[in-house]
Design a protein around this motif. Structure first.
Motif, PDB file in Angstrom:
ATOM      1  N   ALA A  81       0.819  -1.212   0.000  1.00 43.89           N
ATOM      2  CA  ALA A  81       0.000   0.000   0.000  1.00 43.89           C
ATOM      3  C   ALA A  81       0.855   1.265   0.000  1.00 43.89           C
ATOM      4  CB  ALA A  81      -0.928  -0.005   1.221  1.00 43.89           C
ATOM      5  N   ALA A  82       2.004   1.211   0.682  1.00 41.44           N
ATOM      6  CA  ALA A  82       2.838   2.401   0.805  1.00 41.44           C
ATOM      7  C   ALA A  82       3.642   2.685  -0.464  1.00 41.44           C
ATOM      8  CB  ALA A  82       3.795   2.236   1.988  1.00 41.44           C
ATOM      9  N   ALA A  83       4.090   1.652  -1.139  1.00 39.28           N
ATOM     10  CA  ALA A  83       4.986   1.834  -2.284  1.00 39.28           C
ATOM     11  C   ALA A  83       4.412   2.758  -3.354  1.00 39.28           C
ATOM     12  CB  ALA A  83       5.363   0.473  -2.863  1.00 39.28           C
ATOM     13  N   PRO A  84       3.135   2.585  -3.803  1.00 35.99           N
ATOM     14  CA  PRO A  84       2.596   3.492  -4.834  1.00 35.99           C
ATOM     15  C   PRO A  84       2.515   4.946  -4.377  1.00 35.99           C
ATOM     16  CG  PRO A  84       1.244   1.515  -4.627  1.00 35.99           C
ATOM     17  CD  PRO A  84       2.184   1.516  -3.462  1.00 35.99           C
ATOM     18  N   LEU A  85       2.315   5.164  -3.069  1.00 33.28           N
ATOM     19  CA  LEU A  85       2.252   6.528  -2.555  1.00 33.28           C
ATOM     20  C   LEU A  85       3.595   7.240  -2.687  1.00 33.28           C
ATOM     21  CD1 LEU A  85       0.230   5.903   0.755  1.00 33.28           C
ATOM     22  CD2 LEU A  85      -0.651   6.685  -1.463  1.00 33.28           C
ATOM     23  N   LEU A  86       4.663   6.452  -2.767  1.00 28.36           N
ATOM     24  CA  LEU A  86       6.012   6.999  -2.837  1.00 28.36           C
ATOM     25  C   LEU A  86       6.610   6.891  -4.235  1.00 28.36           C
ATOM     26  CD1 LEU A  86       7.214   5.214   0.423  1.00 28.36           C
ATOM     27  CD2 LEU A  86       6.596   7.628   0.197  1.00 28.36           C
ATOM     28  N   ASP A  87       5.812   6.384  -5.173  1.00 28.69           N
ATOM     29  CA  ASP A  87       6.307   6.106  -6.524  1.00 28.69           C
ATOM     30  C   ASP A  87       7.458   5.101  -6.499  1.00 28.69           C
ATOM     31  OD1 ASP A  87       4.520   7.722  -7.930  1.00 28.69           O
ATOM     32  OD2 ASP A  87       5.737   9.515  -7.576  1.00 28.69           O
ATOM     33  N   PHE A  88       7.380   4.174  -5.565  1.00 31.39           N
ATOM     34  CA  PHE A  88       8.351   3.080  -5.460  1.00 31.39           C
ATOM     35  C   PHE A  88       7.680   1.789  -5.877  1.00 31.39           C
ATOM     36  CE2 PHE A  88      10.670   5.059  -1.540  1.00 31.39           C
ATOM     37  CZ  PHE A  88      11.185   6.059  -2.355  1.00 31.39           C
ATOM     38  N   SER A  89       8.481   0.828  -6.251  1.00 27.75           N
ATOM     39  CA  SER A  89       7.977  -0.540  -6.355  1.00 27.75           C
ATOM     40  C   SER A  89       8.036  -1.150  -4.959  1.00 27.75           C
ATOM     41  CB  SER A  89       8.834  -1.361  -7.312  1.00 27.75           C
ATOM     42  OG  SER A  89      10.144  -1.520  -6.776  1.00 27.75           O
ATOM     43  N   PRO A  90       7.192  -2.139  -4.660  1.00 21.15           N
ATOM     44  CA  PRO A  90       7.281  -2.796  -3.355  1.00 21.15           C
ATOM     45  C   PRO A  90       8.669  -3.368  -3.073  1.00 21.15           C
ATOM     46  CG  PRO A  90       5.219  -3.371  -4.414  1.00 21.15           C
ATOM     47  CD  PRO A  90       6.033  -2.630  -5.443  1.00 21.15           C
ATOM     48  N   SER A  91       9.331  -3.864  -4.106  1.00 22.53           N
ATOM     49  CA  SER A  91      10.667  -4.441  -3.901  1.00 22.53           C
ATOM     50  C   SER A  91      11.672  -3.362  -3.517  1.00 22.53           C
ATOM     51  CB  SER A  91      11.133  -5.171  -5.162  1.00 22.53           C
ATOM     52  OG  SER A  91      11.224  -4.286  -6.268  1.00 22.53           O
ATOM     53  N   LYS A  92      11.559  -2.158  -4.088  1.00 18.21           N
ATOM     54  CA  LYS A  92      12.472  -1.065  -3.728  1.00 18.21           C
ATOM     55  C   LYS A  92      12.249  -0.642  -2.286  1.00 18.21           C
ATOM     56  CE  LYS A  92      13.845   3.667  -4.830  1.00 18.21           C
ATOM     57  NZ  LYS A  92      13.746   4.805  -5.787  1.00 18.21           N
ATOM     58  N   LEU A  93      10.987  -0.500  -1.874  1.00 16.62           N
ATOM     59  CA  LEU A  93      10.702  -0.111  -0.499  1.00 16.62           C
ATOM     60  C   LEU A  93      11.203  -1.177   0.470  1.00 16.62           C
ATOM     61  CD1 LEU A  93       9.515   1.827   1.509  1.00 16.62           C
ATOM     62  CD2 LEU A  93       7.253   0.835   1.097  1.00 16.62           C
ATOM     63  N   SER A  94      11.070  -2.437   0.087  1.00 16.79           N
ATOM     64  CA  SER A  94      11.574  -3.517   0.935  1.00 16.79           C
ATOM     65  C   SER A  94      13.089  -3.441   1.075  1.00 16.79           C
ATOM     66  CB  SER A  94      11.176  -4.879   0.341  1.00 16.79           C
ATOM     67  OG  SER A  94      11.695  -5.936   1.116  1.00 16.79           O
ATOM     68  N   ARG A  95      13.779  -3.134  -0.022  1.00 16.24           N
ATOM     69  CA  ARG A  95      15.245  -3.008   0.041  1.00 16.24           C
ATOM     70  C   ARG A  95      15.650  -1.858   0.966  1.00 16.24           C
ATOM     71  NH1 ARG A  95      14.735  -3.799  -5.520  1.00 16.24           N
ATOM     72  NH2 ARG A  95      15.189  -1.599  -5.959  1.00 16.24           N
ATOM     73  N   ILE A  96      14.914  -0.754   0.903  1.00 17.85           N
ATOM     74  CA  ILE A  96      15.213   0.386   1.761  1.00 17.85           C
ATOM     75  C   ILE A  96      15.003   0.017   3.223  1.00 17.85           C
ATOM     76  CG2 ILE A  96      14.405   2.689   2.447  1.00 17.85           C
ATOM     77  CD1 ILE A  96      13.798   3.193  -0.540  1.00 17.85           C
ATOM     78  N   GLU A  97      13.913  -0.682   3.513  1.00 18.96           N
ATOM     79  CA  GLU A  97      13.585  -1.026   4.901  1.00 18.96           C
ATOM     80  C   GLU A  97      14.485  -2.115   5.471  1.00 18.96           C
ATOM     81  OE1 GLU A  97       9.477  -1.944   5.368  1.00 18.96           O
ATOM     82  OE2 GLU A  97       8.816   0.113   4.967  1.00 18.96           O
ATOM     83  N   ASN A  98      15.230  -2.782   4.603  1.00 21.10           N
ATOM     84  CA  ASN A  98      16.172  -3.807   5.065  1.00 21.10           C
ATOM     85  C   ASN A  98      17.618  -3.347   4.940  1.00 21.10           C
ATOM     86  OD1 ASN A  98      14.674  -6.461   5.774  1.00 21.10           O
ATOM     87  ND2 ASN A  98      13.657  -5.751   3.907  1.00 21.10           N
ATOM     88  N   ALA A  99      17.803  -2.032   4.697  1.00 19.95           N
ATOM     89  CA  ALA A  99      19.129  -1.420   4.592  1.00 19.95           C
ATOM     90  C   ALA A  99      19.952  -1.981   3.443  1.00 19.95           C
ATOM     91  CB  ALA A  99      19.897  -1.563   5.904  1.00 19.95           C
TER      92      ALA A  99
END
Length: 282
Positions: A32-50
């Motif tokens: 749900a958060a990824a589209p709000l940030l213009d990210f793919s879910p995989s990119k947001l996951s990479r960010i959240e896992n450092a």
């Protein structure tokens, strides 16, 4: 140098954990958060896992959807700047993947050594002798750079701003190994005695006559990061490189082994007496 935290894996993990907590607190899934940030879910996951770094501009874009404001906004942006800043070691051609960036963020080091004096307590001549004996070939310029880096690391033991606590257990045989020759070793033993008087340093010698003991499998280091919310981490060097140990049960086991070694080692005061006696006989 020690007043600013910067650029290490520990700081990036702290930022990643914070961003993940903010998303969860906002009631948003990654999907749900990824589209709000213009990210793919995989990119947001990479960010959240450092696994992927972010700059201030990216993080600022994340704070509105996560409903963050006020002082918290400023704190997170400052953490982002710290996580993105270059550590002092970069000036010496080193990256953020090795041991030094982790040590730079640590509050306490537990170090068990079996073949040489802990790096944080080594004299310049002792360091050079170790480097010269190593199968890893260094040019003179590289050797002197590595000596300088090790001496810079030692400065935190006497830093007023960000002191580093060192708990060192040293196999007794290390005291008798004349690295660099008798004169170099005598100076090194004198340095151990001097360092043991610091408030930040505890030196204990593990007697040879203890026989088999809990640390018989070899040297290891445990790093603690008080105040950063990061779990302890283990580190082991070996002839083929080094290994970072993050599994909680393994790190806990290492701490237990270290605590046991301290109970069977000479007390700090006895250890200083042993070191002085060996130096007098060398």
């Amino acid at each position: 140098m020690w007043g600013v935290r910067s650029g290490s894996l520990v700081r990036r993990r702290q930022l990643a954990r914070t961003l993940r907590e903010l998303r969860v607190h906002a009631g948003l899934t990654i999907e749900a958060a990824a589209p709000l940030l213009d990210f793919s879910p995989s990119k947001l996951s990479r960010i959240e896992n450092a696994h992927q770094g972010v700059d201030v501009h990216v993080v600022r874009s994340m704070l509105d959807p996560f409903d963050v404001g006020g002082d918290r906004w400023s704190e997170i942006l400052e953490l982002t700047r710290e996580a993105s800043a270059k550590g002092w070691w970069r000036a010496y051609g080193l990256d953020d993947r090795g041991y030094i960036p982790l040590e730079a963020e640590a509050s306490t080091i537990r170090d068990f050594t079996v073949t040489y004096v802990p790096g944080l307590l080594q004299t310049t001549d002792y360091i050079r002798a170790l480097f010269d004996a190593s199968f890893r070939r260094r040019s003179e310029a590289t050797r002197e750079r590595d000596v300088t880096v090790r001496k810079i690391r030692q400065e935190r033991l006497t830093s007023a701003e960000r002191p580093l606590e060192l708990l060192a257990v040293i196999e007794e045989a290390v005291l008798h190994r004349p690295v660099g020759g008798p004169a170099v070793m005598r100076a090194q033993l004198a340095r151990l005695v001097e360092a043991a008087a610091l408030d930040t340093v505890t030196v204990q010698v593990l007697p040879t006559d203890v026989g088999a003991h809990a640390g018989i499998d070899g040297a290891f280091t445990v790093l603690s990061f008080e105040g950063l919310g990061e779990p302890d981490m283990g580190y082991v060097e070996h002839p083929m490189g080094s290994t970072h140990v993050e599994k909680e049960e393994d790190v806990t086991q290492a701490r237990l082994v270290f605590d046991h070694l301290r109970t069977v080692a000479y007390s700090p005061a006895e250890s200083v007496s042993v070191i002085e006696r060996v130096a007098a006989q060398m």
